[in-house]
Design a protein around this motif. Structure first.
Motif, PDB file in Angstrom:
ATOM      1  N   LEU A   1       0.848  -1.164  -0.126  1.00 48.56           N
ATOM      2  CA  LEU A   1       0.052  -0.014   0.083  1.00 48.56           C
ATOM      3  C   LEU A   1       0.750   1.224   0.018  1.00 48.56           C
ATOM      4  O   LEU A   1       0.461   2.073  -0.954  1.00 48.56           O
ATOM      5  CB  LEU A   1      -1.045   0.030   1.153  1.00 48.56           C
ATOM      6  N   PRO A   2       1.855   1.449   0.827  1.00 48.91           N
ATOM      7  CA  PRO A   2       2.574   2.233   0.585  1.00 48.91           C
ATOM      8  C   PRO A   2       3.310   2.671  -0.664  1.00 48.91           C
ATOM      9  O   PRO A   2       3.412   3.991  -0.929  1.00 48.91           O
ATOM     10  CB  PRO A   2       3.800   2.263   1.837  1.00 48.91           C
ATOM     11  N   ALA A   3       3.893   1.910  -0.943  1.00 48.47           N
ATOM     12  CA  ALA A   3       4.491   1.823  -2.513  1.00 48.47           C
ATOM     13  C   ALA A   3       3.772   2.348  -3.571  1.00 48.47           C
ATOM     14  O   ALA A   3       4.012   3.291  -4.312  1.00 48.47           O
ATOM     15  CB  ALA A   3       4.941   0.116  -2.902  1.00 48.47           C
ATOM     16  N   LEU A   4       2.231   1.708  -3.481  1.00 47.95           N
ATOM     17  CA  LEU A   4       1.387   2.091  -4.486  1.00 47.95           C
ATOM     18  C   LEU A   4       0.928   3.708  -4.320  1.00 47.95           C
ATOM     19  O   LEU A   4       0.871   4.632  -5.190  1.00 47.95           O
ATOM     20  CB  LEU A   4       0.053   1.402  -4.238  1.00 47.95           C
ATOM     21  N   LEU A   5       0.989   4.105  -2.925  1.00 49.60           N
ATOM     22  CA  LEU A   5       0.630   5.445  -2.722  1.00 49.60           C
ATOM     23  C   LEU A   5       1.784   6.584  -3.172  1.00 49.60           C
ATOM     24  O   LEU A   5       1.419   7.479  -3.797  1.00 49.60           O
ATOM     25  CB  LEU A   5       0.371   5.686  -1.120  1.00 49.60           C
ATOM     26  N   ILE A   6       2.966   6.099  -2.889  1.00 51.32           N
ATOM     27  CA  ILE A   6       4.198   6.865  -3.389  1.00 51.32           C
ATOM     28  C   ILE A   6       4.172   6.640  -4.784  1.00 51.32           C
ATOM     29  O   ILE A   6       4.263   7.721  -5.617  1.00 51.32           O
ATOM     30  CB  ILE A   6       5.202   6.348  -2.502  1.00 51.32           C
ATOM     31  N   HIS A   7       4.078   5.643  -5.530  1.00 55.34           N
ATOM     32  CA  HIS A   7       4.420   5.610  -7.028  1.00 55.34           C
ATOM     33  C   HIS A   7       3.252   6.038  -7.807  1.00 55.34           C
ATOM     34  O   HIS A   7       3.465   6.555  -8.785  1.00 55.34           O
ATOM     35  CB  HIS A   7       4.651   4.215  -7.173  1.00 55.34           C
ATOM     36  N   CYS A   8       2.072   5.967  -7.348  1.00 54.83           N
ATOM     37  CA  CYS A   8       0.887   6.434  -7.966  1.00 54.83           C
ATOM     38  C   CYS A   8       0.857   7.950  -7.951  1.00 54.83           C
ATOM     39  O   CYS A   8       0.135   8.660  -8.789  1.00 54.83           O
ATOM     40  CB  CYS A   8      -0.423   5.957  -7.434  1.00 54.83           C
ATOM     41  N   SER A   9       1.488   8.544  -7.098  1.00 51.84           N
ATOM     42  CA  SER A   9       1.681  10.223  -6.854  1.00 51.84           C
ATOM     43  C   SER A   9       2.818  10.753  -7.828  1.00 51.84           C
ATOM     44  O   SER A   9       2.604  11.315  -8.565  1.00 51.84           O
ATOM     45  CB  SER A   9       2.351  10.459  -5.432  1.00 51.84           C
ATOM     46  N   ILE A  10       3.992  10.044  -7.823  1.00 51.10           N
ATOM     47  CA  ILE A  10       5.051  10.368  -8.446  1.00 51.10           C
ATOM     48  C   ILE A  10       4.833  10.090  -9.884  1.00 51.10           C
ATOM     49  O   ILE A  10       5.349  10.754 -10.906  1.00 51.10           O
ATOM     50  CB  ILE A  10       6.296   9.953  -7.953  1.00 51.10           C
ATOM     51  N   GLY A  11       4.116   9.074 -10.311  1.00 58.88           N
ATOM     52  CA  GLY A  11       3.864   8.707 -11.740  1.00 58.88           C
ATOM     53  C   GLY A  11       3.220   9.541 -12.233  1.00 58.88           C
ATOM     54  O   GLY A  11       3.238   9.466 -13.788  1.00 58.88           O
ATOM     55  N   THR A  12       2.633  10.462 -11.746  1.00 57.13           N
ATOM     56  CA  THR A  12       1.956  11.636 -12.665  1.00 57.13           C
ATOM     57  C   THR A  12       2.585  12.542 -13.525  1.00 57.13           C
ATOM     58  O   THR A  12       2.454  13.281 -14.298  1.00 57.13           O
ATOM     59  CB  THR A  12       1.208  12.577 -11.629  1.00 57.13           C
ATOM     60  N   VAL A  13       4.151  12.348 -13.380  1.00 60.21           N
ATOM     61  CA  VAL A  13       5.088  13.169 -14.308  1.00 60.21           C
ATOM     62  C   VAL A  13       4.717  12.589 -15.716  1.00 60.21           C
ATOM     63  O   VAL A  13       5.048  13.506 -16.468  1.00 60.21           O
ATOM     64  CB  VAL A  13       6.283  12.640 -13.914  1.00 60.21           C
ATOM     65  N   TYR A  14       4.249  11.545 -15.829  1.00 58.32           N
ATOM     66  CA  TYR A  14       3.777  11.170 -17.221  1.00 58.32           C
ATOM     67  C   TYR A  14       2.635  11.620 -17.604  1.00 58.32           C
ATOM     68  O   TYR A  14       2.190  11.214 -18.977  1.00 58.32           O
ATOM     69  CB  TYR A  14       3.903   9.466 -17.270  1.00 58.32           C
ATOM     70  N   CYS A  15       1.950  12.536 -17.066  1.00 57.09           N
ATOM     71  CA  CYS A  15       0.982  13.182 -17.606  1.00 57.09           C
ATOM     72  C   CYS A  15       1.097  14.396 -18.326  1.00 57.09           C
ATOM     73  O   CYS A  15       0.324  15.221 -18.740  1.00 57.09           O
ATOM     74  CB  CYS A  15      -0.166  13.371 -16.443  1.00 57.09           C
ATOM     75  N   TRP A  16       2.432  14.846 -18.235  1.00 56.70           N
ATOM     76  CA  TRP A  16       2.945  15.996 -18.890  1.00 56.70           C
ATOM     77  C   TRP A  16       2.246  16.424 -20.186  1.00 56.70           C
ATOM     78  O   TRP A  16       1.993  17.691 -20.381  1.00 56.70           O
ATOM     79  CB  TRP A  16       4.489  15.886 -19.069  1.00 56.70           C
ATOM     80  N   SER A  17       2.242  15.427 -20.905  1.00 60.72           N
ATOM     81  CA  SER A  17       1.380  15.804 -22.538  1.00 60.72           C
ATOM     82  C   SER A  17      -0.061  16.370 -22.376  1.00 60.72           C
ATOM     83  O   SER A  17      -0.311  17.158 -23.305  1.00 60.72           O
ATOM     84  CB  SER A  17       1.490  14.600 -23.120  1.00 60.72           C
ATOM     85  N   LEU A  18      -0.701  15.927 -21.176  1.00 65.70           N
ATOM     86  CA  LEU A  18      -2.002  16.530 -21.157  1.00 65.70           C
ATOM     87  C   LEU A  18      -2.070  18.161 -20.860  1.00 65.70           C
ATOM     88  O   LEU A  18      -2.944  18.617 -21.207  1.00 65.70           O
ATOM     89  CB  LEU A  18      -2.761  15.782 -20.033  1.00 65.70           C
ATOM     90  N   PHE A  19      -1.117  18.630 -20.583  1.00 62.28           N
ATOM     91  CA  PHE A  19      -1.078  20.091 -20.240  1.00 62.28           C
ATOM     92  C   PHE A  19      -0.043  20.918 -20.427  1.00 62.28           C
ATOM     93  O   PHE A  19       0.115  22.044 -20.237  1.00 62.28           O
ATOM     94  CB  PHE A  19      -1.318  20.194 -18.662  1.00 62.28           C
ATOM     95  N   LYS A  20       0.853  20.344 -21.138  1.00 59.70           N
ATOM     96  CA  LYS A  20       2.073  21.097 -21.635  1.00 59.70           C
ATOM     97  C   LYS A  20       1.692  22.170 -22.560  1.00 59.70           C
ATOM     98  O   LYS A  20       2.405  23.321 -22.557  1.00 59.70           O
ATOM     99  CB  LYS A  20       3.277  20.243 -22.377  1.00 59.70           C
ATOM    100  N   GLY A  21       0.848  21.847 -23.544  1.00 55.95           N
ATOM    101  CA  GLY A  21       0.280  22.963 -24.443  1.00 55.95           C
ATOM    102  C   GLY A  21      -0.442  24.157 -23.650  1.00 55.95           C
ATOM    103  O   GLY A  21       0.038  25.300 -24.068  1.00 55.95           O
ATOM    104  N   ASP A  22      -1.136  23.864 -22.590  1.00 57.22           N
ATOM    105  CA  ASP A  22      -1.699  24.879 -22.116  1.00 57.22           C
ATOM    106  C   ASP A  22      -0.850  25.574 -21.189  1.00 57.22           C
ATOM    107  O   ASP A  22      -1.031  26.845 -21.062  1.00 57.22           O
ATOM    108  CB  ASP A  22      -2.759  24.067 -20.931  1.00 57.22           C
ATOM    109  N   ILE A  23       0.325  25.184 -20.674  1.00 54.28           N
ATOM    110  CA  ILE A  23       1.244  25.989 -19.853  1.00 54.28           C
ATOM    111  C   ILE A  23       1.779  26.886 -20.975  1.00 54.28           C
ATOM    112  O   ILE A  23       2.006  28.061 -20.604  1.00 54.28           O
ATOM    113  CB  ILE A  23       2.404  25.066 -19.413  1.00 54.28           C
ATOM    114  N   ALA A  24       2.063  26.535 -22.221  1.00 52.72           N
ATOM    115  CA  ALA A  24       2.863  27.163 -23.219  1.00 52.72           C
ATOM    116  C   ALA A  24       1.992  28.385 -23.631  1.00 52.72           C
ATOM    117  O   ALA A  24       2.293  29.292 -23.703  1.00 52.72           O
ATOM    118  CB  ALA A  24       3.218  26.211 -24.429  1.00 52.72           C
TER     119      ALA A  24
END
Length: 423
Positions: free
Chosen positions: A13-36
């Motif tokens: 459970l701790p591993a999933l909580l930590i990795h499901c948080s930091i793995g959000t880095v791969y969502c970058w493509s969803l908002f990079k255009g909006d940031i730009a």
């Protein structure tokens, strides 16, 4: 409290909580255009934030392994602080329209949290699952792969509605989203921090008198071989994954979103399936041979049957993308147990961290390789031939360099001889 002192509550459970948080880095493509768009910068300029984050992830893991080895409680707290601070800092930097701020917050600060957070649960899981180390690491890295699937709908809701041209109706949502996500992940990672714990009675290697020598590992032929095949697997995976949309459009398949979700499932599933399969094999290196052979095969098929009709070609390309994604994810989850088998568990966090430097370099070269080939040739066939050649090199390394059996480092031999002499 004893009922909570088990491998599911203290490791999984701790591993999933930590990795499901930091793995959000791969969502970058969803908002990079909006940031730009909000900052008035080009997508290309903003894109460097992601490249820096992956590079810092790998390098902080390489240099932070020894710290993680000493105290996972401190490392899990440090990961939460850096990741959440980086997330909130990114929101603030966007609001201030500071591109340098985004590079520092998303790239450097969050990248440190990513590297330390990625390493932290791995050894703990393998200690709790001594007979199923592959399953254990697969569960952890599965969380990293699933993060995008879980977070994408939330991010879509936080960004809000768009006009007919795909522009956000409320542009400010792009930075308020980071503040909200920072709060959500602070809670998740702090719960993981409070729950994570090594099994009762475990004694750290430092107390056992075993010393770690970076140079011995970095010069070791087996480690170099593992590093190279891991690097090539990531580079090839990123080169294809980054061109997923273009390849599908080229063969006339328009349901990009459907395939993207399907490949994400294969990516996550490969992380659990391949590492768990390794528990059943005599040599975990066989997993990489399976990954490389299957990857070469699925790349070869559309090259050989390139005159087939559109439906068949689309099917072959989708199969290619799914298998490559599965092997890409499986390469990550199979790495820690393979390193543990070769170098032992006593310093696995440090050895794993050093190996993850391959991820840092591949993060800078994978996408760029595909872009360079397509710019020079304009041919997806040439790209596939190059990637197939690299997978073949990785396969040869797996066969001829990464030999079976535990590696006996010089320092370990000396320690053992001292122990025998005094016994």
């Amino acid at each position: 409290m004893d009922k909570f002192n088990n491998k599911w509550m203290r490791a999984v459970l701790p591993a999933l909580l930590i990795h499901c948080s930091i793995g959000t880095v791969y969502c970058w493509s969803l908002f990079k255009g909006d940031i730009a768009a909000y900052m008035g910068s080009s997508v290309g300029d903003v894109e460097w934030a992601f490249s820096i984050a992956i590079f810092v992830l790998g390098m902080s893991a390489a240099f932070g392994g020894k710290f993680v080895e000493k105290d996972i409680r401190k490392s899990s707290l440090l990961a939460a602080v850096f990741f959440v601070a980086g997330m909130a800092g990114t929101g603030f930097s966007i609001a201030q329209q500071s591109l340098i701020g985004v590079y520092i917050s998303y790239g450097v600060v969050m990248g440190i949290g990513l590297g330390i957070g990625y390493l932290t649960p791995v050894k703990t899981l393998m200690l709790w699952f001594k007979e199923q180390k592959g399953l254990a690491t697969g569960l952890a890295v599965l969380g990293f792969g699933l993060a995008k699937v879980i977070a994408s709908p939330l991010i879509g809701q936080l960004l809000g509605a768009r006009n007919s041209e795909g522009v956000l109706i409320n542009p400010e949502n792009v930075y308020t989203m980071f503040y909200i996500l920072a709060g959500v992940y602070l809670v998740m990672m702090m719960i993981g921090h409070l729950m994570i714990k090594k099994p009762d009675g475990y004694t750290e290697a430092i107390a056992q008198g075993q010393k770690f020598n970076y140079i011995e590992v970095l010069k070791n032929k087996t480690f170099i071989g593992i590093w190279l095949m891991f690097y090539l697997n990531i580079t090839c995976g990123l080169a294809l994954i980054s061109q997923e949309k273009g390849i599908l459009l080229f063969v006339g398949f328009g349901a990009i979103g459907l395939v993207s979700s399907l490949t994400a499932v294969f990516n996550a599933g490969g992380r659990l399936m391949f590492s768990a399969l390794g528990d059943q094999l005599k040599d975990r290196n066989s997993i990489y041979k399976i990954i490389f052979i299957s990857s070469i095969t699925v790349i070869l098929l559309p090259l050989v049957f390139n005159n087939m009709n559109g439906v068949v070609m689309a099917f072959l390309i989708i199969a290619l993308l799914c298998i490559i994604n599965a092997g890409y994810g499986g390469g990550f989850s199979s790495l820690p147990p393979l390193l543990a088998d070769r170098f032992g568990l006593h310093a696995i966090s440090t050895v794993h961290g050093l190996a993850l430097s391959a991820w840092a370099i591949a993060g800078l070269t994978g996408n760029q390789l595909a872009t360079f080939i397509l710019d020079q040739t304009g041919s997806y066939n040439v790209l596939l031939f190059v990637i197939m050649a690299l997978f073949t090199v990785a396969m040869l390394i797996s066969i001829f360099v990464v030999k079976p059996g535990k590696v006996d480092l010089p320092g370990e031999a000396v320690e053992r001889e001292k122990a025998l002499a005094t016994s």
